[in-house]
Design a protein around this motif. Structure first.
Motif, mmCIF file in Angstrom:
data_model
loop_
_atom_site.group_PDB
_atom_site.id
_atom_site.type_symbol
_atom_site.label_atom_id
_atom_site.label_comp_id
_atom_site.label_asym_id
_atom_site.label_seq_id
_atom_site.Cartn_x
_atom_site.Cartn_y
_atom_site.Cartn_z
ATOM 1 N N GLN A 1 25.763 53.637 40.388
ATOM 2 C CA GLN A 1 26.942 54.213 39.717
ATOM 3 C C GLN A 1 26.585 55.065 38.493
ATOM 4 O O GLN A 1 27.274 56.007 38.175
ATOM 5 N N ARG A 2 25.571 54.746 37.784
ATOM 6 C CA ARG A 2 25.241 55.431 36.521
ATOM 7 C C ARG A 2 24.063 56.359 36.722
ATOM 8 O O ARG A 2 23.110 56.023 37.410
ATOM 9 N N ASP A 3 24.147 57.476 36.066
ATOM 10 C CA ASP A 3 23.088 58.502 36.154
ATOM 11 C C ASP A 3 22.061 58.198 35.104
ATOM 12 O O ASP A 3 22.018 58.833 34.050
ATOM 13 N N LEU A 4 21.241 57.160 35.372
ATOM 14 C CA LEU A 4 20.198 56.763 34.430
ATOM 15 C C LEU A 4 18.864 56.880 35.144
ATOM 16 O O LEU A 4 18.656 56.301 36.227
ATOM 17 N N THR A 5 17.970 57.643 34.509
ATOM 18 C CA THR A 5 16.678 57.900 35.148
ATOM 19 C C THR A 5 15.896 56.613 35.387
ATOM 20 O O THR A 5 15.329 56.382 36.446
ATOM 21 N N GLY A 6 15.878 55.704 34.393
ATOM 22 C CA GLY A 6 15.146 54.453 34.539
ATOM 23 C C GLY A 6 15.697 53.575 35.630
ATOM 24 O O GLY A 6 14.968 52.976 36.422
ATOM 25 N N LEU A 7 17.048 53.495 35.685
ATOM 26 C CA LEU A 7 17.677 52.674 36.720
ATOM 27 C C LEU A 7 17.440 53.269 38.091
ATOM 28 O O LEU A 7 17.330 52.551 39.087
ATOM 29 N N GLN A 8 17.429 54.634 38.161
ATOM 30 C CA GLN A 8 17.148 55.245 39.455
ATOM 31 C C GLN A 8 15.744 54.868 39.925
ATOM 32 O O GLN A 8 15.507 54.595 41.118
ATOM 33 N N ARG A 9 14.828 54.866 39.011
ATOM 34 C CA ARG A 9 13.474 54.456 39.406
ATOM 35 C C ARG A 9 13.467 52.933 39.786
ATOM 36 O O ARG A 9 12.732 52.512 40.696
ATOM 37 N N LEU A 10 14.244 52.185 39.032
ATOM 38 C CA LEU A 10 14.344 50.758 39.371
ATOM 39 C C LEU A 10 14.926 50.590 40.778
ATOM 40 O O LEU A 10 14.514 49.702 41.551
ATOM 41 N N GLN A 11 15.859 51.410 41.125
ATOM 42 C CA GLN A 11 16.461 51.349 42.463
ATOM 43 C C GLN A 11 15.409 51.593 43.540
ATOM 44 O O GLN A 11 15.489 51.042 44.634
ATOM 45 N N GLU A 12 14.462 52.478 43.172
ATOM 46 C CA GLU A 12 13.404 52.722 44.149
ATOM 47 C C GLU A 12 12.551 51.451 44.383
ATOM 48 O O GLU A 12 11.965 51.273 45.455
ATOM 49 N N ALA A 13 12.484 50.571 43.314
ATOM 50 C CA ALA A 13 11.694 49.321 43.458
ATOM 51 C C ALA A 13 12.507 48.142 43.985
ATOM 52 O O ALA A 13 11.960 47.045 44.200
ATOM 53 N N LEU A 14 13.799 48.354 44.167
ATOM 54 C CA LEU A 14 14.675 47.240 44.585
ATOM 55 C C LEU A 14 14.308 46.689 45.971
ATOM 56 O O LEU A 14 14.349 45.465 46.190
ATOM 57 N N PRO A 15 13.967 47.527 46.883
ATOM 58 C CA PRO A 15 13.643 46.928 48.198
ATOM 59 C C PRO A 15 12.480 45.916 48.123
ATOM 60 O O PRO A 15 12.554 44.836 48.706
ATOM 61 N N SER A 16 11.476 46.358 47.294
ATOM 62 C CA SER A 16 10.356 45.401 47.165
ATOM 63 C C SER A 16 10.781 44.173 46.384
ATOM 64 O O SER A 16 10.338 43.052 46.666
ATOM 65 N N MET A 17 11.670 44.411 45.424
ATOM 66 C CA MET A 17 12.147 43.288 44.626
ATOM 67 C C MET A 17 13.006 42.367 45.499
ATOM 68 O O MET A 17 12.921 41.105 45.374
ATOM 69 N N ARG A 18 13.775 42.911 46.419
ATOM 70 C CA ARG A 18 14.584 42.059 47.289
ATOM 71 C C ARG A 18 13.668 41.240 48.215
ATOM 72 O O ARG A 18 13.929 40.062 48.521
ATOM 73 N N ARG A 19 12.619 41.915 48.669
ATOM 74 C CA ARG A 19 11.690 41.157 49.525
ATOM 75 C C ARG A 19 11.086 39.986 48.758
ATOM 76 O O ARG A 19 10.935 38.867 49.276
ATOM 77 N N LEU A 20 10.731 40.307 47.436
ATOM 78 C CA LEU A 20 10.187 39.229 46.604
ATOM 79 C C LEU A 20 11.218 38.137 46.411
ATOM 80 O O LEU A 20 10.882 36.922 46.452
ATOM 81 N N MET A 21 12.460 38.508 46.267
ATOM 82 C CA MET A 21 13.502 37.495 46.071
ATOM 83 C C MET A 21 13.670 36.664 47.348
ATOM 84 O O MET A 21 13.867 35.424 47.297
ATOM 85 N N LEU A 22 13.584 37.335 48.496
ATOM 86 C CA LEU A 22 13.726 36.594 49.745
ATOM 87 C C LEU A 22 12.561 35.618 49.924
ATOM 88 O O LEU A 22 12.722 34.472 50.375
ATOM 89 N N GLU A 23 11.370 36.132 49.494
ATOM 90 C CA GLU A 23 10.196 35.258 49.617
ATOM 91 C C GLU A 23 10.350 34.085 48.669
ATOM 92 O O GLU A 23 9.986 32.938 49.003
#
Length: 790
Positions: free
Chosen positions: A114-136
């Motif tokens: 929702q927000r145009d934040l450069t850092g959060l956009q980069r964080l979004q790019e890491a979310l899939p790996s973070m979700r995998r870590l959360m699932l693990e």
């Protein structure tokens, strides 16, 4: 003055427009600067808002990340405790922490989207790996034999992206804040510059407004002053125009009055209200005014100054000098017509009077010589066949003038003018040419008519004039000239005057109280006189003139008492010429002084020669009346005495009574000067002139000579004897000696001796003779034939 007022107003308008241009320029610059400053302000406000928004977004993103990290840290702590004490409570806490951490991870996913934040956009790019870590992590916690120590690195791996993202967001936030602050600072500088520009424009505008206001006030004051001056000048001009004697008015293109001054109103008896807006004929004025104005409007040229007669308010005709000129505007269009009128009646009357005085005699008011000559010229051109010219000269007027005074002489001249005016007709012209000379220009068909008028003039002037208590007889001589047959158009005024003057001269020679008509023979006689005059001039230089001497005898001692030098002319062709003929010719030719010099030198030299022979004989010399009173004549006598060495008492100067007609005082002064030199003075022909006792007692007379006209009648006329007796007694009373002229009989001689006369001369005793015959008469007793003894 109105033009000056308009110029001031125009200049004020120009100044105001110029100031208004500067004001508009400054106002436009200020508005532009204001708009620019406003835009910069809005841009700065937007930048601040954007900075604040991005700051809030960065802080929110950091807060979300930090919340996720906190939950991750709590998860780590819970794992650490659970690995140490693996209890159900620890597992429940781990499940709770896992659920909270999973919620934070999910929240990061939504905010990054929702927000145009450069850092959060980069964080979004890491979310899939973070979700995998959360699932693990979730799978490891749900496994019954899950190793908590193996889950802890997964949680730590999950924290690393969060920490990197937070670090990156902080760095971006700082860079962005720096850029935003730099942009804000740049905008702020522009805003400040715009503010100062607006302030400068505003200040300049205020200054210009102040200057403009001041200049406008000055211009307004100048305009008001000029307007006041214009009103004052207009009033002064009106007063001045009303004060001048000229009549001034202006007219519009419809020939109606637009202005009149007081002089015009007074002249025509109208008020300004009765004239303005009306044409001259509508106001009852002269039609000439309207005609002149119409001519100027038609031609655009001024009407030349004219003198016209116009009635004034009382109906009296006055002479008005008028000028009518056009007035043009700045575009060259005829705007008005200006007319001026000056009452020159008095000037014209003065000119007429001056002309009358220049053309008329001041004493008699008769036409003078100038006007008479003009009229003579005119009549010779227009009516030559009916013209007679009379020249009238009074006889003996000088005697009247000197005897009774100039005032009485003037009275007589006016009486003569009145008498002559009663003899001429209205178509004739009577004039006074000067002195006692009058002229009549007569319309006469024949010479007989001219002779008739000439006779009437002579007869009328021969009658006595009653001037107060005095009755004076004068008489006149007249010369008449008429045109002869065939002379019409060929005779000049000078010729007519010369003919009449020649006839007048002939009448004078013939005797007093006569008139003569011109004849061609008179011209011949005049030519003869001129010829004789020229021969006289030549004869004087050629030695044709000589002296003879007539002795004068004393009755008391019967001896010669002196001689009288008489001038004679022996013409080589004509023979002897009478002195009565050639002496007047010499005087007319201007030879009076040279001839007097010849006589004086010859007589003085002869007296010196006789003296050398032992005979002291006084010599008497006749001096022309024209020389008496002249310094040249007095100097001539003085030089002759010095040149010849003759004693002054041996020279006797004889003058006639006519000498004292005119400037008698100058003659008296000369005779006194002769007496001072020792020269004796004799009054010749006494009794034939005006014989005034008033002048006689003032004159330095040594000898009184009785005229031969009284001696001639001594034997027959008791009156003549009484006159001679009176003269003798008078002369002796004045200390003078008496000489009787023209003694031709013994009876005359005896009567003169009885009356007490001192000396005698005449043909009875001795005729005029050459100088060498005079010694024979030195003793009367040697000439027994001369009856001098009783």
């Amino acid at each position: 003055m109105g033009q000056r007022m308009e110029d001031v107003r125009t200049r004020a308008r120009r100044i105001w427009r110029r100031h208004m241009s500067w004001r508009r320029a400054l106002l436009a610059a200020g508005l532009t600067a204001g708009i620019a400053a406003g835009g910069l302000g809005l841009g700065l406000n937007g930048a601040v808002w954007h900075f604040q928004t991005e700051g809030e977004q960065s802080r929110f993103g950091l807060w979300v990340i930090m919340q996720a990290r906190v939950e991750a840290e709590r998860m780590t702590t819970a794992l650490t405790r659970a690995s140490l004490q693996d209890t159900p409570q620890a597992r429940e806490e781990l499940a709770l922490r896992l659920e909270l951490l999973w919620g934070r991870i999910q929240q990061l996913s939504g905010d990054a989207t929702q927000r145009d934040l450069t850092g959060l956009q980069r964080l979004q790019e890491a979310l899939p790996s973070m979700r995998r870590l959360m699932l693990e992590i979730e799978d490891g916690l749900n496994a019954p034999d899950g190793d908590l120590a193996r889950i802890l690195p997964l949680v730590r791996a999950l924290e690393q992206p969060l920490q990197d993202t937070a670090t990156e967001i902080n760095g971006l936030r700082q860079d962005h804040a720096r850029e935003e602050l730099l942009g804000i600072a740049a905008r702020l500088r522009l805003l400040i510059l715009g503010f100062f520009l607006v302030l400068a424009c505003a200040s300049a505008l205020v200054v210009m407004l102040a200057l403009s206001g001041r200049r406008a006030r000055q211009a307004q004051h100048a305009a008001e002053t000029a307007e006041a001056e214009a009103r004052q000048a207009s009033g002064t001009l009106r007063t001045l125009v009303d004060g001048v004697p000229a009549m001034i008015s202006t007219f519009d293109t419809n020939r109606r009055f637009t202005f009149t001054n007081h002089a015009l109103q007074e002249f025509c008896g109208r008020t300004e209200a009765q004239l303005l807006g009306r044409r001259p004929d509508e106001a009852g004025l002269s039609h000439d005014i309207d005609a002149d104005v119409a001519q100027v409007l038609m031609t655009g040229r001024p009407v030349a100054p004219l003198e016209r007669e116009a009635p004034d308010r009382y109906g009296h005709l006055r002479c008005i000098l008028t000028t009518t000129v056009p007035l043009f505007d700045e575009n060259g269009r005829l705007r008005e017509v200006l007319r001026t009128g000056l009452d020159v009646t008095q000037r014209r009357q003065a000119e007429q009077r001056a002309r009358h005085l220049s053309e008329h005699d001041a004493l008699t008011d008769l036409p003078n010589r100038m006007l008479f000559n003009q009229e003579l010229s005119r009549r010779l051109r227009q009516e030559p066949c009916s013209l007679a010219l009379h020249l009238v000269d009074l006889d003996g007027f000088r005697q009247v003038n000197d005897t009774h005074g100039q005032a009485m002489g003037d009275t007589m001249l006016m009486a003569v003018a009145r008498r002559l005016a009663g003899l001429v007709r209205p178509q004739d012209m009577l004039a006074r040419l000067g002195g006692d000379e009058f002229a009549v220009l007569q319309r006469a068909g024949t010479e007989g008519e001219g002779l008739l008028l000439a006779s009437r003039i002579i007869q009328s002037l021969a009658q006595p004039f009653q001037l107060g208590d005095l009755s004076i007889r004068s008489g006149a001589s007249l010369g008449l000239a008429t045109l002869r047959d065939g002379e019409s158009g060929t005779v000049t005024p000078e010729t007519m005057m010369a003919r009449a003057d020649l006839a007048l001269t002939t009448a004078r020679r013939a005797g007093r109280g006569r008139y003569m008509a011109f004849s061609p023979e008179m011209e011949g006689q005049a030519m003869e006189r001129r010829q004789l005059q020229a021969e006289l001039v030549a004869g004087l230089g050629a030695g044709q003139l000589h002296l003879v001497y007539q002795p004068k005898f004393g009755l008391h001692d019967q001896r010669i008492a002196g001689v009288e030098a008489l001038l004679r002319w022996n013409h080589p062709v004509r023979g002897p010429v009478s002195p009565a003929e050639f002496i007047p010719l010499a005087e007319d030719a201007g030879l009076a002084l040279p001839m007097a010099g010849f006589v004086l030198r010859s007589a003085a030299a002869q007296a010196v020669a006789w003296r050398a022979q032992g005979m002291e004989l006084p010599v008497a010399v006749n001096l022309s009346g024209e020389l008496i009173g002249l310094d040249d004549a007095l100097e001539l006598v003085r030089s002759v005495l010095a040149e010849t060495g003759l004693p002054a008492h041996l020279l006797e100067v004889e003058v006639t009574e006519s000498t004292f007609i005119g400037d008698s005082e100058a003659a008296r002064q000369m005779l006194l000067a002769l007496r001072e030199m020792g020269v004796r003075v004799a009054l010749d022909d006494f009794g034939t002139g005006f014989s005034s006792l008033a002048y006689l007692q003032k004159l330095p007379i040594d000898v009184l000579k009785v005229d031969r006209s009284f001696v001639r009648d001594l034997e027959t006329s008791p009156a003549s004897a009484r006159i001679v007796d009176t003269v003798v007694r008078l002369a002796h009373g004045l200390g003078a000696r008496v000489v009787a002229e023209g003694v031709e009989t013994t009876g005359q001689l005896a009567a003169l001796r009885k009356l007490g006369c001192d000396m005698v001369q005449g043909f009875l005793l001795a005729r005029p003779q050459p100088a060498e015959a005079i010694p024979a008469h030195m003793r009367i007793e040697q000439h027994e034939s001369l009856p001098l003894s009783a």
